[in-house]
Structures are given as structure tokens and as C-alpha cells.
Design a protein around this motif. Structure first.
Motif, mmCIF file in Angstrom:
data_model
loop_
_atom_site.group_PDB
_atom_site.id
_atom_site.type_symbol
_atom_site.label_atom_id
_atom_site.label_comp_id
_atom_site.label_asym_id
_atom_site.label_seq_id
_atom_site.Cartn_x
_atom_site.Cartn_y
_atom_site.Cartn_z
ATOM 1 N N GLN A 47 24.124 80.922 82.112
ATOM 2 C CA GLN A 47 24.115 79.470 82.189
ATOM 3 C C GLN A 47 23.577 79.056 83.552
ATOM 4 N N VAL A 48 22.780 77.997 83.565
ATOM 5 C CA VAL A 48 22.241 77.490 84.826
ATOM 6 C C VAL A 48 23.355 76.770 85.579
ATOM 7 N N LEU A 49 23.650 77.225 86.790
ATOM 8 C CA LEU A 49 24.620 76.541 87.652
ATOM 9 C C LEU A 49 23.963 75.300 88.234
ATOM 10 N N PHE A 50 22.806 75.478 88.867
ATOM 11 C CA PHE A 50 21.991 74.357 89.319
ATOM 12 C C PHE A 50 20.624 74.874 89.750
ATOM 13 N N THR A 51 19.703 73.948 89.897
ATOM 14 C CA THR A 51 18.372 74.262 90.404
ATOM 15 C C THR A 51 18.109 73.398 91.626
ATOM 16 N N PHE A 52 17.202 73.854 92.476
ATOM 17 C CA PHE A 52 16.810 73.052 93.630
ATOM 18 C C PHE A 52 15.433 73.484 94.094
ATOM 19 N N ASP A 53 14.799 72.616 94.853
ATOM 20 C CA ASP A 53 13.487 72.884 95.426
ATOM 21 C C ASP A 53 13.616 73.039 96.931
ATOM 22 N N SER A 54 12.844 73.942 97.496
ATOM 23 C CA SER A 54 12.815 74.132 98.942
ATOM 24 C C SER A 54 11.436 73.770 99.462
ATOM 25 N N GLU A 55 11.391 72.774 100.322
ATOM 26 C CA GLU A 55 10.126 72.420 100.958
ATOM 27 C C GLU A 55 9.699 73.513 101.940
ATOM 28 N N ASP A 56 10.675 74.158 102.593
ATOM 29 C CA ASP A 56 10.364 75.202 103.571
ATOM 30 C C ASP A 56 9.595 76.362 102.939
ATOM 31 N N GLY A 58 8.332 76.144 99.609
ATOM 32 C CA GLY A 58 7.426 75.648 98.586
ATOM 33 C C GLY A 58 7.712 76.217 97.211
ATOM 34 N N LYS A 59 9.003 76.442 96.922
ATOM 35 C CA LYS A 59 9.406 77.062 95.655
ATOM 36 C C LYS A 59 10.566 76.290 95.040
ATOM 37 N N SER A 60 10.742 76.513 93.738
ATOM 38 C CA SER A 60 11.923 76.032 93.019
ATOM 39 C C SER A 60 12.836 77.234 92.799
ATOM 40 N N TYR A 61 14.130 76.988 92.839
ATOM 41 C CA TYR A 61 15.116 78.058 92.678
ATOM 42 C C TYR A 61 16.109 77.687 91.592
#
Length: 106
Positions: free
Chosen positions: A28-37, A39-42
């Protein structure tokens, strides 16, 4: 730093991971986020079979979002950089601290 948080039960997403032996497990996906540092999505995942009070190992991957910005379709990539791991752990700890404070408010 974290652009999007999926709360459990709010647009629940499931991802099947296959281990080196070909065994499939639903996560199950706990959460997603993007990192500008970076340049990726996690995406951070935990086993769907986990009980509420059970301590679980959370899996983290970078991913290429689909057209809806979701991680449920497409490729997941392992995190191989120690600095990225440190950043992910910091985001996770912040998420968990925020989640705990919401529970205490109820």
C-alpha cells in the motif's frame, strides 16, 4: 520539500512488488512526494497485509509518475545514494511526527 501526501484511506493505492525469487507481495502507498533537490518523485510503501499495531518495514523508491501523477503504474527505481536515503528518512520522520500529532488531536 514534500508536495503531495496521500493519507491512508484517502485515494488508496496498491502496488505489487516482485522479489528476486518471483514472489509477489501487495504493498500500500503510504505517501508520495517530489524532491526539487534531486528532481525525482518518491513513493513510500508498506505491506498491505500489515496489522495496524504491527511494526513494518517501509520500502522507498523513486518513480516516474503516470499521467495522473500516481505511482501505481510505471517503473520504480531503487534508491542507491546515501544522501537521497537521508532526505527520504527526514521526510518520513516528519510525516510520522505529523501523523502522530493528528492522532493526539482527536
Amino acid at each position: 520539500m514534500a508536495d503531495e501526501h496521500l493519507q491512508p484511506g484517502e485515494d488508496e493505492q496498491l502496488i505489487t512488488l516482485i522479489d528476486d525469487k518471483g514472489n509477489e507481495e501487495l504493498y500500500q502507498v503510504l505517501f508520495t512526494f517530489d524532491s526539487e533537490d534531486y528532481g525525482k518523485s518518491y513513493v513510500l510503501l508498506y505491506p498491505q497485509s500489515a496489522e495496524d499495531d504491527e511494526e513494518v518495514e517501509i520500502q522507498a523508491f523513486s518513480f516516474t509518475p503516470d499521467e495522473n501523477g500516481d505511482a501505481s503504474q510505471g517503473d520504480l527505481y531503487p534508491i542507491e545514494n546515501d544522501d537521497e536515503w537521508a532526505m527520504i528518512e527526514e521526510v518520513l520522520n516528519t510525516f510520522l511526527a505529523d501523523d502522530d500529532s493528528h492522532l493526539e488531536d482527536k
